[in-house]
Scaffold this active site. Structure first.
Site, PDB file in Angstrom:
ATOM      1  N   ARG A   1       1.010  -0.901  -0.198  1.00 24.45           N
ATOM      2  CA  ARG A   1       0.036  -0.077  -0.031  1.00 24.45           C
ATOM      3  C   ARG A   1       0.780   0.851   0.115  1.00 24.45           C
ATOM      4  O   ARG A   1       0.669   2.310  -0.717  1.00 24.45           O
ATOM      5  CB  ARG A   1      -1.199   0.145   0.840  1.00 24.45           C
TER       6      ARG A   1
ATOM      7  N   ASP B   1      10.946 -14.427  10.538  1.00 26.35           N
ATOM      8  CA  ASP B   1      12.108 -14.520  11.090  1.00 26.35           C
ATOM      9  C   ASP B   1      13.193 -14.094  11.859  1.00 26.35           C
ATOM     10  O   ASP B   1      14.512 -13.994  12.453  1.00 26.35           O
ATOM     11  CB  ASP B   1      12.969 -15.336  10.441  1.00 26.35           C
TER      12      ASP B   1
ATOM     13  N   HIS C   1       2.096 -22.279  11.713  1.00 23.58           N
ATOM     14  CA  HIS C   1       1.864 -21.455  10.377  1.00 23.58           C
ATOM     15  C   HIS C   1       1.522 -20.376  11.489  1.00 23.58           C
ATOM     16  O   HIS C   1       0.415 -19.334  10.750  1.00 23.58           O
ATOM     17  CB  HIS C   1       0.915 -21.582   9.489  1.00 23.58           C
TER      18      HIS C   1
HETATM   19  O1  F6P Z   1      10.795 -17.889   6.325  1.00 29.16           O
HETATM   20  C1  F6P Z   1       9.633 -17.856   7.555  1.00 29.16           C
HETATM   21  C2  F6P Z   1       9.241 -19.097   7.991  1.00 29.16           C
HETATM   22  O2  F6P Z   1       8.296 -19.438   8.629  1.00 29.16           O
HETATM   23  C3  F6P Z   1       9.903 -20.077   8.855  1.00 29.16           C
HETATM   24  O3  F6P Z   1      10.361 -19.443  10.434  1.00 29.16           O
HETATM   25  C4  F6P Z   1      10.009 -21.092   8.295  1.00 29.16           C
HETATM   26  O4  F6P Z   1      10.733 -22.273   9.448  1.00 29.16           O
HETATM   27  C5  F6P Z   1       9.190 -21.173   6.809  1.00 29.16           C
HETATM   28  O5  F6P Z   1       9.359 -20.116   6.877  1.00 29.16           O
HETATM   29  C6  F6P Z   1       8.243 -22.176   6.558  1.00 29.16           C
HETATM   30  O6  F6P Z   1       7.564 -22.634   5.216  1.00 29.16           O
HETATM   31  P1  F6P Z   1       7.329 -22.647   4.622  1.00 29.16           P
HETATM   32  O7  F6P Z   1       5.829 -22.210   4.596  1.00 29.16           O
HETATM   33  O8  F6P Z   1       7.587 -22.509   3.490  1.00 29.16           O
HETATM   34  O9  F6P Z   1       6.454 -24.019   5.259  1.00 29.16           O
END
Ligand code: F6P
Length: 326
Positions: A24, A131, A256
């Site tokens: 944005r 991260d 997630h």
């Molecule tokens: O790089 C961000 C991140 O969320 C990491 O902390 C994690 O290890 C990775 O991506 C997970 O990736 P994906 O969603 O592709 O499994």
């Protein structure tokens, strides 16, 4: 002043809360400078596939508060090949794009560096990853939200852990980076934190558990970064269980959950500032690099440094966490 008139923006790699606020900000700032802005869907893959659309001020209304990325994202294997990058460049040529703003993490910056070297197109990278492992910025877009989400989850776990006097191993994200684990561990008052950067020793944790039990100190929480060398929370809990049976142990993997959700005000502000400065930077000159905020000031770091000089949690903060948990 540069001659840049048409820019493209895209998000790439793992999504992070605040990416929409950055998009944005890029679109609105570019419109202010009378630049044309294009949004590329699904990162580098969308650039290869020609998945690109013009964006105006109104197209980015009502997205600042949304997690994920409205531009979608991908980890493109095709872009790792010279042919893929040539196709991506052809898309940019077809739309007369003069420069790109890439929002993502290390992989995104690596792609931006190679693309800039190969095709000479100015690229500005904005650090978008939960991260927080990007050199050249104090914080990355999405980190604050991810930590807040994890802390909220851990607070809830603590309630039930406390009630049953159970020991919980809570796994947070971070394959190579312990920032989320460290900040979550400190902010939730956990007993121990396992990071990818530290050679944590299971024996040390068991000694700590024994000492706490002697003092009748409650020890309910161990935060584990998914990339710890002893394994994830499941493996570590199993190893502790074999050696120390006094506690009933449970494992929670936040996964997630900590990547989604509405960005915190801090992430929205960071993303807005970075998007704004990225466009201003391109208006001034056509330098490429990773834009970050260090000690309150925006700073352009070479992609090379941003990628190679990985940022690690400070030793002093790790020590502080250990002392506060005693
Ligand atoms: O790089 C961000 C991140 O969320 C990491 O902390 C994690 O290890 C990775 O991506 C997970 O990736 P994906 O969603 O592709 O499994």
């Amino acid at each position: 002043m540069s001659n840049i008139k048409r820019i493209a923006v895209f998000t790439s790699g793992g999504d992070a809360p605040g990416m929409n606020a950055a998009v944005r900000s890029v679109v609105r700032t570019a419109s202010y400078h009378d630049l044309h802005v294009y949004g590329i869907y699904r990162g580098y893959q969308g650039m290869i596939d020609g998945d690109i659309t013009k964006l105006g001020r109104g197209d980015v209304a009502n997205i600042i508060q949304r997690g994920g990325t409205v531009l979608k994202t991908a980890r493109s294997q095709e872009f790792m090949t010279a042919e893929g990058r040539q196709q991506a460049y052809d898309t940019l040529l077809a739309h007369d794009i003069d420069a790109c703003i890439a929002i993502g993490g290390n992989g995104t910056f690596t792609g931006a560096k190679i693309f800039n070297e190969e095709h000479g197109i100015p690229m500005i990278g904005l650090p978008g990853t939960i991260d927080n492992d990007i050199f050249g910025t104090d914080y990355t877009i999405g980190f604050d939200t991810a930590v807040n989400t994890a802390v909220e989850a851990v607070d809830r776990i603590r309630d039930t852990a406390d009630s049953h006097n159970r020991l919980f191993f809570v796994e947070v994200m971070g394959r190579h980076s312990g920032y989320i684990a460290l900040h979550t561990g400190i902010s939730s008052g956990s007993g121990s934190i396992f990071l990818p950067e530290v050679d944590n020793d299971i024996e040390g944790l068991i000694t700590q558990l024994r000492k706490s039990a002697k003092r009748k100190k409650l020890f309910n929480l161990v935060i584990v970064a998914e990339g710890n060398q002893n394994g994830g929370a499941m493996e570590i809990a199993a190893k502790v269980n074999e050696r120390y049976k006094e506690y009933e142990t449970k494992v929670t993997i936040i996964g997630h959950l900590q990547r989604g959700g509405s960005p915190t005000a801090s992430d929205r502000l960071l993303a807005s500032r970075l998007g704004f400065e990225a466009v201003n930077q391109l208006v001034k000159n056509s330098d490429s690099g990773a834009l970050g905020i260090v000690n309150g000031k925006t700073k352009l770091t070479s992609f090379e440094d941003a990628i190679i000089k990985s940022k690690k949690p400070k030793e002093s903060l790790i020590q502080m966490a250990e002392i506060l948990a005693l």
